[in-house]
Design an enzyme around this catalytic site. Structure first.
Site, PDB file in Angstrom:
ATOM      1  N   ARG A   1       0.838  -1.192   0.000  1.00  0.00           N
ATOM      2  CA  ARG A   1       0.000   0.000   0.000  1.00  0.00           C
ATOM      3  C   ARG A   1       0.874   1.244   0.000  1.00  0.00           C
ATOM      4  O   ARG A   1       1.791   1.380   0.806  1.00  0.00           O
ATOM      5  CB  ARG A   1      -0.923  -0.034   1.223  1.00  0.00           C
ATOM      6  CG  ARG A   1      -1.958   1.052   1.370  1.00  0.00           C
ATOM      7  CD  ARG A   1      -2.881   1.264   0.229  1.00  0.00           C
ATOM      8  NE  ARG A   1      -3.635   0.189  -0.349  1.00  0.00           N
ATOM      9  CZ  ARG A   1      -4.800  -0.280   0.120  1.00  0.00           C
ATOM     10  NH1 ARG A   1      -5.320   0.185   1.222  1.00  0.00           N
ATOM     11  NH2 ARG A   1      -5.445  -1.214  -0.547  1.00  0.00           N
TER      12      ARG A   1
ATOM     13  N   GLU B   1       0.166  -7.088  -7.616  1.00  0.00           N
ATOM     14  CA  GLU B   1      -1.049  -7.247  -8.406  1.00  0.00           C
ATOM     15  C   GLU B   1      -1.112  -8.601  -9.116  1.00  0.00           C
ATOM     16  O   GLU B   1      -2.186  -9.176  -9.260  1.00  0.00           O
ATOM     17  CB  GLU B   1      -1.180  -6.099  -9.414  1.00  0.00           C
ATOM     18  CG  GLU B   1      -1.443  -4.757  -8.769  1.00  0.00           C
ATOM     19  CD  GLU B   1      -2.719  -4.738  -7.931  1.00  0.00           C
ATOM     20  OE1 GLU B   1      -3.661  -5.480  -8.246  1.00  0.00           O
ATOM     21  OE2 GLU B   1      -2.758  -3.982  -6.936  1.00  0.00           O
TER      22      GLU B   1
ATOM     23  N   GLN C   1      -5.216 -14.216  -8.380  1.00  0.00           N
ATOM     24  CA  GLN C   1      -5.948 -15.435  -8.012  1.00  0.00           C
ATOM     25  C   GLN C   1      -5.783 -15.799  -6.531  1.00  0.00           C
ATOM     26  O   GLN C   1      -6.082 -16.923  -6.151  1.00  0.00           O
ATOM     27  CB  GLN C   1      -5.452 -16.608  -8.858  1.00  0.00           C
ATOM     28  CG  GLN C   1      -5.656 -16.456 -10.358  1.00  0.00           C
ATOM     29  CD  GLN C   1      -7.087 -16.689 -10.775  1.00  0.00           C
ATOM     30  OE1 GLN C   1      -7.927 -17.070  -9.971  1.00  0.00           O
ATOM     31  NE2 GLN C   1      -7.389 -16.445 -12.037  1.00  0.00           N
ATOM     32  N   THR C   2      -5.324 -14.862  -5.723  1.00  0.00           N
ATOM     33  CA  THR C   2      -5.008 -15.171  -4.334  1.00  0.00           C
ATOM     34  C   THR C   2      -5.572 -14.096  -3.415  1.00  0.00           C
ATOM     35  O   THR C   2      -5.463 -12.913  -3.712  1.00  0.00           O
ATOM     36  CB  THR C   2      -3.472 -15.262  -4.141  1.00  0.00           C
ATOM     37  OG1 THR C   2      -2.941 -16.208  -5.072  1.00  0.00           O
ATOM     38  CG2 THR C   2      -3.108 -15.699  -2.736  1.00  0.00           C
TER      39      THR C   2
ATOM     40  N   GLY D   1       0.344 -21.118  -5.829  1.00  0.00           N
ATOM     41  CA  GLY D   1      -0.588 -21.654  -6.826  1.00  0.00           C
ATOM     42  C   GLY D   1      -0.648 -20.821  -8.095  1.00  0.00           C
ATOM     43  O   GLY D   1      -0.001 -19.789  -8.223  1.00  0.00           O
ATOM     44  N   TYR D   2      -1.458 -21.299  -9.044  1.00  0.00           N
ATOM     45  CA  TYR D   2      -1.641 -20.616 -10.334  1.00  0.00           C
ATOM     46  C   TYR D   2      -0.278 -20.198 -10.897  1.00  0.00           C
ATOM     47  O   TYR D   2       0.020 -19.025 -11.091  1.00  0.00           O
ATOM     48  CB  TYR D   2      -2.572 -19.416 -10.179  1.00  0.00           C
ATOM     49  CG  TYR D   2      -3.953 -19.799  -9.737  1.00  0.00           C
ATOM     50  CD1 TYR D   2      -4.914 -20.188 -10.668  1.00  0.00           C
ATOM     51  CD2 TYR D   2      -4.308 -19.793  -8.389  1.00  0.00           C
ATOM     52  CE1 TYR D   2      -6.178 -20.575 -10.265  1.00  0.00           C
ATOM     53  CE2 TYR D   2      -5.580 -20.176  -7.974  1.00  0.00           C
ATOM     54  CZ  TYR D   2      -6.503 -20.564  -8.913  1.00  0.00           C
ATOM     55  OH  TYR D   2      -7.763 -20.947  -8.519  1.00  0.00           O
TER      56      TYR D   2
ATOM     57  N   TYR E   1      -7.095  -5.373 -16.016  1.00  0.00           N
ATOM     58  CA  TYR E   1      -7.059  -4.941 -14.618  1.00  0.00           C
ATOM     59  C   TYR E   1      -5.625  -4.713 -14.131  1.00  0.00           C
ATOM     60  O   TYR E   1      -5.300  -3.663 -13.567  1.00  0.00           O
ATOM     61  CB  TYR E   1      -7.759  -5.927 -13.682  1.00  0.00           C
ATOM     62  CG  TYR E   1      -7.390  -5.634 -12.255  1.00  0.00           C
ATOM     63  CD1 TYR E   1      -7.910  -4.518 -11.605  1.00  0.00           C
ATOM     64  CD2 TYR E   1      -6.419  -6.383 -11.589  1.00  0.00           C
ATOM     65  CE1 TYR E   1      -7.511  -4.175 -10.328  1.00  0.00           C
ATOM     66  CE2 TYR E   1      -6.010  -6.053 -10.318  1.00  0.00           C
ATOM     67  CZ  TYR E   1      -6.564  -4.948  -9.688  1.00  0.00           C
ATOM     68  OH  TYR E   1      -6.145  -4.607  -8.430  1.00  0.00           O
TER      69      TYR E   1
ATOM     70  N   ASP F   1     -11.521  -4.641 -10.843  1.00  0.00           N
ATOM     71  CA  ASP F   1     -11.408  -6.038 -10.421  1.00  0.00           C
ATOM     72  C   ASP F   1     -12.773  -6.525  -9.943  1.00  0.00           C
ATOM     73  O   ASP F   1     -13.784  -5.826 -10.110  1.00  0.00           O
ATOM     74  CB  ASP F   1     -10.347  -6.188  -9.326  1.00  0.00           C
ATOM     75  CG  ASP F   1     -10.764  -5.550  -8.003  1.00  0.00           C
ATOM     76  OD1 ASP F   1     -11.754  -4.778  -7.975  1.00  0.00           O
ATOM     77  OD2 ASP F   1     -10.089  -5.819  -6.984  1.00  0.00           O
TER      78      ASP F   1
END
Length: 327
Positions: free
Chosen positions: A22, A34, A39-40, A78-79, A112, A130
């Site tokens: 942030r 980002e 996906q998380t 993941g992903y 996005y 998003d």
């Protein structure tokens, strides 16, 4: 600036989440955050964000690393296609481009992510839409099933003049993540309650996107060699990672014959992917090959489950199955 926009920004100044990225203006760090968040969930992404940047603090450091190194650090998030694309991106540019249009050309960056980096790192006036922002705007304007382009155009028109577009995008995101929840939204705590056209039936907006979930029965063949487990480079969604042979259950006899083994069952594991539910029967067999330590390789979560299942059975039988077993 309209009253509802002022109300949202005032709420954000007081209630904004404290996140490690942030306020970050380094485009590479914004990008890593980002991409992880594609996906998380935020809570899950934070330790991976810190770990990834500790190992690859700059785009140049990422460029110098091998794909295997990158996937090993990414392991558990993941992903993995996200990590593959990040590595590809680093090979192709010396520095991240400063515009949304150019960012959109990079591997793995959809509208996005490109808009998030452009607005937060470079201050470009571009709306980042998003899932959270889609839900907030759909409820605010009572839009049941807004088309993606129409929603993007609406979000773009709503960017307030004279405000940091990155801050505005994050304010909408935080409202969706903290208040305008998919289920049981906290309407009483919403700073936009007086302006919301969908507050009487918030869960009606937007219409949920549903895709069929496919069930698959697979077999995993854990071959125990002299020094460890037989591993293969995986393809598809697990490209660049390693694992034991995985295939449709009905192919077990021919796969076993090809390896010259007689496998025995070692239990089942279940694993959920985005639109697939896998039930994997684990099989074990001694194998006339070397093998290697699987825990030194980047493994998808599914393969970790398979190997632990094999270890559990062998440990119960008093056998040390392969070296450096992961606790």
């Amino acid at each position: 600036m309209e009253a509802w926009q002022k109300a949202l920004l005032a709420w954000y100044r007081e209630q904004a989440r404290t996140l490690p990225w942030r306020g970050e203006k380094d485009p590479y760090r914004v990008l890593v955050a980002e991409v992880l968040l594609q996906q998380t969930r935020v809570e899950q992404a934070m330790p991976y964000y810190r770990r990834f940047l500790e190992r690859f603090p700059t785009l140049a450091a990422l460029r110098a690393a091998s794909l295997e190194e990158v996937l090993k650090v990414w392991q558990g998030a993941g992903y993995y296609r996200r990590a593959v694309n990040l590595h590809r991106l680093a090979q192709g540019v010396e520095a991240l481009p400063r515009s949304y249009a150019e960012l959109l050309k990079l591997p793995g960056l959809g509208p996005y992510t490109a808009a998030a980096v452009a607005s937060m790192a470079f201050g470009e006036r571009v709306a980042a839409v998003d899932g959270n922002i889609r839900r907030v705007l759909s409820r605010l304007f009572a839009l049941e099933d807004p088309a993606p382009k129409a929603l993007q155009d609406l979000a773009q028109r709503l960017l307030p003049q004279g405000e940091d577009p990155g801050v505005w995008n994050q304010a909408l995101m935080d409202l969706g993540a903290m208040v305008c929840l998919p289920k049981a939204p906290r309407c009483a705590a919403c700073p936009l309650r007086a302006f919301c056209q969908g507050q009487e039936e918030p869960e009606r907006y937007p219409k949920p996107r549903r895709r069929a979930v496919r069930e698959e029965a697979l077999a995993a063949l854990v071959l125990l060699g002299r020094k460890g487990v037989h591993l293969e480079r995986l393809s598809g969604r697990f490209q660049g990672l390693y694992g034991v042979p995985l295939f449709p259950l009905e192919e077990l006899p021919e796969r076993a014959q090809a390896f010259g083994v007689a496998p025995r069952p070692a239990g089942k594991v279940r694993h959920a992917l985005t639109h697939r539910r896998l039930e994997v029967q684990v099989y074990l067999a001694p194998w006339d090959g070397e093998g290697e330590d699987p825990w030194g390789k980047p493994l998808p979560k599914l393969m970790e489950k398979v190997l632990r299942q094999a270890q559990a059975l062998l440990a119960h039988e008093g056998v040390v199955p392969f070296p450096h077993a992961k606790p």
